[in-house]
Each structure stands twice: as structure tokens, then as C-alpha cells.
Design a protein around this motif. Structure first.
Motif, PDB file in Angstrom:
ATOM      1  N   PRO A 248       0.835  -1.207   0.000  1.00  7.75           N
ATOM      2  CA  PRO A 248       0.000   0.000   0.000  1.00  7.75           C
ATOM      3  C   PRO A 248       0.868   1.254   0.000  1.00  7.75           C
ATOM      4  N   LEU A 249       0.378   2.264  -0.701  1.00  6.03           N
ATOM      5  CA  LEU A 249       1.107   3.524  -0.790  1.00  6.03           C
ATOM      6  C   LEU A 249       0.827   4.355   0.454  1.00  6.03           C
ATOM      7  N   ILE A 250       1.862   4.759   1.129  1.00  6.69           N
ATOM      8  CA  ILE A 250       1.723   5.572   2.339  1.00  6.69           C
ATOM      9  C   ILE A 250       1.931   7.035   1.957  1.00  6.69           C
ATOM     10  N   CYS A 251       0.918   7.859   2.252  1.00  7.38           N
ATOM     11  CA  CYS A 251       0.994   9.283   1.933  1.00  7.38           C
ATOM     12  C   CYS A 251       1.622  10.017   3.115  1.00  7.38           C
ATOM     13  N   THR A 252       2.726  10.672   2.856  1.00 10.99           N
ATOM     14  CA  THR A 252       3.466  11.339   3.926  1.00 10.99           C
ATOM     15  C   THR A 252       3.406  12.859   3.847  1.00 10.99           C
ATOM     16  N   SER A 253       3.065  13.404   2.673  1.00 10.53           N
ATOM     17  CA  SER A 253       3.110  14.858   2.501  1.00 10.53           C
ATOM     18  C   SER A 253       1.753  15.456   2.153  1.00 10.53           C
ATOM     19  N   LEU A 254       1.044  14.830   1.245  1.00 12.17           N
ATOM     20  CA  LEU A 254      -0.217  15.381   0.757  1.00 12.17           C
ATOM     21  C   LEU A 254      -1.382  14.920   1.627  1.00 12.17           C
TER      22      LEU A 254
ATOM     23  N   GLU B  96     -15.185  24.568  -3.235  1.00 13.66           N
ATOM     24  CA  GLU B  96     -14.112  25.562  -3.318  1.00 13.66           C
ATOM     25  C   GLU B  96     -12.806  24.995  -2.763  1.00 13.66           C
ATOM     26  N   LEU B  97     -12.918  24.176  -1.725  1.00 14.03           N
ATOM     27  CA  LEU B  97     -11.732  23.566  -1.130  1.00 14.03           C
ATOM     28  C   LEU B  97     -11.041  22.635  -2.129  1.00 14.03           C
ATOM     29  N   ALA B  98     -11.837  21.886  -2.882  1.00 16.41           N
ATOM     30  CA  ALA B  98     -11.265  20.998  -3.899  1.00 16.41           C
ATOM     31  C   ALA B  98     -10.533  21.800  -4.966  1.00 16.41           C
ATOM     32  N   TYR B  99     -11.106  22.933  -5.343  1.00 11.42           N
ATOM     33  CA  TYR B  99     -10.448  23.783  -6.339  1.00 11.42           C
ATOM     34  C   TYR B  99      -9.116  24.308  -5.801  1.00 11.42           C
ATOM     35  N   ARG B 100      -9.116  24.728  -4.547  1.00 13.53           N
ATOM     36  CA  ARG B 100      -7.884  25.277  -3.971  1.00 13.53           C
ATOM     37  C   ARG B 100      -6.795  24.214  -3.852  1.00 13.53           C
ATOM     38  N   TYR B 101      -7.197  23.001  -3.504  1.00 12.56           N
ATOM     39  CA  TYR B 101      -6.167  21.964  -3.386  1.00 12.56           C
ATOM     40  C   TYR B 101      -5.630  21.567  -4.756  1.00 12.56           C
ATOM     41  N   SER B 102      -6.460  21.673  -5.776  1.00 13.35           N
ATOM     42  CA  SER B 102      -5.968  21.376  -7.128  1.00 13.35           C
ATOM     43  C   SER B 102      -4.873  22.358  -7.532  1.00 13.35           C
ATOM     44  N   ARG B 103      -4.944  23.575  -7.019  1.00 17.18           N
ATOM     45  CA  ARG B 103      -3.900  24.560  -7.312  1.00 17.18           C
ATOM     46  C   ARG B 103      -2.603  24.210  -6.582  1.00 17.18           C
ATOM     47  N   VAL B 104      -2.731  23.593  -5.413  1.00 21.03           N
ATOM     48  CA  VAL B 104      -1.534  23.105  -4.716  1.00 21.03           C
ATOM     49  C   VAL B 104      -0.833  22.054  -5.566  1.00 21.03           C
ATOM     50  N   LEU B 105      -1.608  21.112  -6.076  1.00 24.96           N
ATOM     51  CA  LEU B 105      -1.034  20.043  -6.894  1.00 24.96           C
ATOM     52  C   LEU B 105      -0.460  20.588  -8.197  1.00 24.96           C
ATOM     53  N   LYS B 106      -1.049  21.654  -8.701  1.00 22.46           N
ATOM     54  CA  LYS B 106      -0.560  22.236  -9.953  1.00 22.46           C
ATOM     55  C   LYS B 106       0.826  22.855  -9.766  1.00 22.46           C
ATOM     56  N   VAL B 107       0.973  23.678  -8.730  1.00 20.79           N
ATOM     57  CA  VAL B 107       2.288  24.303  -8.514  1.00 20.79           C
ATOM     58  C   VAL B 107       3.323  23.254  -8.114  1.00 20.79           C
TER      59      VAL B 107
ATOM     60  N   ASN C 141       8.922  18.305   2.803  1.00 20.42           N
ATOM     61  CA  ASN C 141       8.881  16.845   2.647  1.00 20.42           C
ATOM     62  C   ASN C 141       8.160  16.530   1.340  1.00 20.42           C
ATOM     63  N   LEU C 142       8.863  16.708   0.239  1.00 19.68           N
ATOM     64  CA  LEU C 142       8.244  16.566  -1.076  1.00 19.68           C
ATOM     65  C   LEU C 142       7.719  15.149  -1.292  1.00 19.68           C
ATOM     66  N   PRO C 143       6.510  15.032  -1.844  1.00 26.35           N
ATOM     67  CA  PRO C 143       5.924  13.703  -2.064  1.00 26.35           C
ATOM     68  C   PRO C 143       6.519  13.035  -3.293  1.00 26.35           C
ATOM     69  N   SER C 144       6.324  11.737  -3.367  1.00 22.05           N
ATOM     70  CA  SER C 144       6.758  10.999  -4.550  1.00 22.05           C
ATOM     71  C   SER C 144       5.775  11.245  -5.690  1.00 22.05           C
ATOM     72  N   GLU C 145       6.186  10.864  -6.890  1.00 18.39           N
ATOM     73  CA  GLU C 145       5.312  11.021  -8.045  1.00 18.39           C
ATOM     74  C   GLU C 145       4.054  10.171  -7.907  1.00 18.39           C
ATOM     75  N   GLU C 146       4.203   8.970  -7.336  1.00 12.39           N
ATOM     76  CA  GLU C 146       3.040   8.091  -7.146  1.00 12.39           C
ATOM     77  C   GLU C 146       2.041   8.710  -6.177  1.00 12.39           C
ATOM     78  N   GLU C 147       2.549   9.298  -5.103  1.00  9.17           N
ATOM     79  CA  GLU C 147       1.658   9.933  -4.129  1.00  9.17           C
ATOM     80  C   GLU C 147       0.941  11.124  -4.752  1.00  9.17           C
ATOM     81  N   THR C 148       1.656  11.896  -5.548  1.00  9.52           N
ATOM     82  CA  THR C 148       1.045  13.061  -6.195  1.00  9.52           C
ATOM     83  C   THR C 148      -0.066  12.637  -7.147  1.00  9.52           C
ATOM     84  N   GLN C 149       0.189  11.608  -7.939  1.00 15.11           N
ATOM     85  CA  GLN C 149      -0.829  11.133  -8.877  1.00 15.11           C
ATOM     86  C   GLN C 149      -2.048  10.585  -8.142  1.00 15.11           C
TER      87      GLN C 149
END
Length: 344
Positions: free
Chosen positions: A6-12, A80-91, A199-207
Motif C-alpha cells: 500500500p502507498l503511504i501518503c506522507t506529505s499530501l 471551493e476547497l477541492a479547487y484550492r487543493y488542485s492549485r496546490v497540486l498544480k504548482v 517533505n516533497l511527495p513521490s510522483e506516485e503519491e502526487t498522482q
């Protein structure tokens, strides 16, 4: 075959639980709206004998509309919260700092907490208003009917409607508490706006997080807008026997179409009438005055912008004398209005 770990999310951060938000919309549509409308119809059926009862319940429906809209504001805050978090993932995908965007998520979560608290208070306000209205309406009906006689609110269906509304108020209040906890959890997780960058996340966690937040957004998008329509319909219900609006639209469309056809025909007739006029020079039309001859050297074309009739005559020269086809009064006035005017 190796077991997938299982993928463990540590940052997001995971999105809120969808269930309480969507359930608020569901009970509004399936419980509040039909049960309130059933009571409204029961009171309006006897409105001639008990107009005061209908007036009391109208005010109750007005309170429900206002307080229920606060519940749908909670759902809007979640979107609105979902929209704001999508901007986090974008940057994050652009390898830029996320502090500012994550701070916006934190503020949005706090706003969601405040909205859910206000909505809980609103449900308490509506419960008091509804119970008071039932008591007052019952007292009015008891003065009109003999004791022991079944009144409008004591029928089996209407008694059940009252009970279901009270139960729905309690359920909605519990759902709002769950929404508040979801907002509070995310606010706590995003309070440290530098947590992702440190604590930057991995690519798998980001996806994975991108997919989960996208799913959350897709399921909750514009639910609050439909909720506002439900609350408006509680106060101003759709007519039980609405007139055939399509026939009215069809009638208006036909009138408009005929008007367009007549306008087009007027233009064609107007052009034909001007094209049929004989070409007469400035000397004949306005005499021998040099000033007038100069004025008509480049006259304004009265048919400029209209569809050409295909004739080759020069209809820029407009005579004031001589034989011309008979022009109906209205078109003649239009012709004179569009023709150039000269001061002698």
C-alpha cells in the motif's frame, strides 16, 4: 506474484469524506421538499376557512428556505476547497513553492468550519419555528372543528410528514457536525503551510492525490446550485397545474417570425420602388442651383446596408418630380426619412 504494498501518503492530504455533503442534498430533495409541500397543500385546500394557518406556514417555509441555503453553502465551501487543493497540486507539478496555495487551502477549511457551524444554528432556528408553527396552526384548527374531529394536520399522512421533517432536521444537524469535523481535520493538517515543501511527495503519491481530489470535485461540483433550487422551490413551489407554456412560447415565436417576414418584405418593396424610379440628373431634380448640384454629387444612399434587388439602375439619384410607382403611405414615410435632406 509479488504482493503490492500500500502507498503511504506522507506529505499530501486526502479530500474530505463525500458522504455527509451529498446526504444533505439527498434528504433535502427526498424529505424536506415533499413533506413540506404535502403540509402546504393540506392547508391551502382549506385556505378559505383558515387563511391564517396558511399564512403561518408560509412564514415557516420562508425560514426553512433561508436556513437550508446555509447548508448548501457548506457544500459550496467543500467544492471551493477541492479547487484550492488542485492549485496546490498544480504548482507542485511545476516544481514551484506550495506555501501560498496551501495557505489558501487552510483558510478555505476554516471558512468551511464556520459555514457548517452557522448551518447547525440555522437548523436549530428552523426546528423552533416549525414546532411553533405546528402548535399555532393546531390551535387555530381546534377552534374551527369539534374536539375529536380529524383536522388537516391530524390525518395519518400529514402526521407522518411532520414526524419525518423533525427527524430530517436531526439528521441534517448530525451531517453538518460531520462536515465540520472534515473541515477541521484538513485545517489541522494544512496549518503548517511549509509542510509539503519540506517533505516533497513521490510522483506516485502526487498522482494518487490528484485522482482522489478530482473524484471528490467531480462528485460535489454544482450540487449546491441544485440545492438552492430546492430551497427556492420550498418557498415558491411549481404550480400544481401549470399552463401550457410551450404553446405560449410557440405563439410568441410565430408572431415574431411574421414580424420578421413583414420587415424583410418591406425592405424588398422599398428597394424595388427606388430601383424603378427613372434616373434623373441633378439639374432636373433640383434646378440649376450650383450649391444644390454640388450637394447631390455624392448623395447618401438610402438603401445602404439593405439587400440588393439585382437591378442595374442608379438609385442614388432620387427625383422629386416625375412619374413614380405608387408607394403605400408607410413606406413613403420611410422612404422620405431615409432619403437625404437638403436645405435650399
Amino acid at each position: 506474484m509479488a504482493n503490492l504494498q500500500p502507498l503511504i501518503c506522507t506529505s499530501l492530504h486526502l479530500p474530505p469524506d463525500l458522504q455527509p455533503f451529498l446526504r444533505i442534498h439527498e434528504i433535502s430533495l427526498q424529505s424536506f421538499l415533499p413533506n413540506v409541500d404535502r403540509l402546504r397543500l393540506a392547508l391551502e385546500a382549506d385556505q378559505s376557512n383558515n387563511p391564517e394557518a396558511s399564512d403561518i406556514f408560509f412564514e415557516t417555509r420562508k425560514v426553512l428556505k433561508e436556513e437550508l441555503q446555509k447548508c448548501f453553502t457548506v457544500i459550496q465551501a467543500a467544492q471551493e476547497l477541492a479547487y484550492r487543493y488542485s492549485r496546490v497540486l498544480k504548482v507542485l507539478s511545476e516544481e514551484k513553492p506550495t506555501q501560498e496555495r496551501l495557505g489558501e487551502v487552510y483558510v478555505g477549511a476554516l471558512a468551511g468550519m464556520e459555514c457548517s457551524r452557522e448551518a447547525q444554528q440555522g437548523m436549530a432556528v428552523f426546528r423552533r419555528e416549525f414546532e411553533s408553527a405546528i402548535t399555532r396552526v393546531t390551535a387555530i384548527l381546534n377552534t374551527k372543528y369539534e374536539i375529536g374531529t380529524k383536522t388537516l394536520l391530524t390525518s395519518t399522512e400529514n402526521t407522518q410528514a411532520v414526524s419525518e421533517i423533525l427527524t430530517t432536521i436531526d439528521e441534517c444537524n448530525e451531517l453538518l457536525k460531520q462536515c465540520n469535523r472534515e473541515f477541521a481535520k484538513l485545517a489541522k493538517q494544512t496549518r503548517d503551510v511549509g509542510s509539503i515543501d519540506s517533505n516533497l511527495p513521490s510522483e506516485e503519491e502526487t498522482q494518487l492525490m490528484r485522482a482522489k481530489w478530482q473524484t471528490f470535485h467531480d462528485n460535489i461540483c454544482d450540487v449546491w446550485k441544485h440545492g438552492y433550487k430546492i430551497s427556492n422551490q420550498i418557498l415558491y413551489p411549481i404550480l400544481d397545474n401549470p399552463p401550457n407554456a410551450s404553446e405560449r412560447r410557440k405563439s410568441r415565436k410565430n408572431v415574431s417570425l411574421w414580424r420578421i417576414l413583414f420587415q424583410r418584405q418591406d425592405k424588398r418593396d422599398f428597394i424595388r420602388s427606388t430601383n424603378a424610379l427613372p434616373a434623373i440628373g441633378p439639374e432636373v431634380a433640383f434646378g440649376t442651383s450650383p450649391e444644390l448640384q454640388t450637394n447631390v454629387t455624392n448623395p447618401v444612399n438610402p438603401t445602404e446596408g439593405l439587400v440588393s434587388s439585382g437591378t442595374t439602375e442608379d438609385h442614388d439619384n432620387i427625383p422629386t418630380k416625375g412619374t413614380s410607382p405608387k408607394i403605400p403611405p408607410f413606406r413613403k414615410r420611410l422612404f422620405l426619412f431615409l432619403a437625404p435632406k437638403f436645405i435650399v
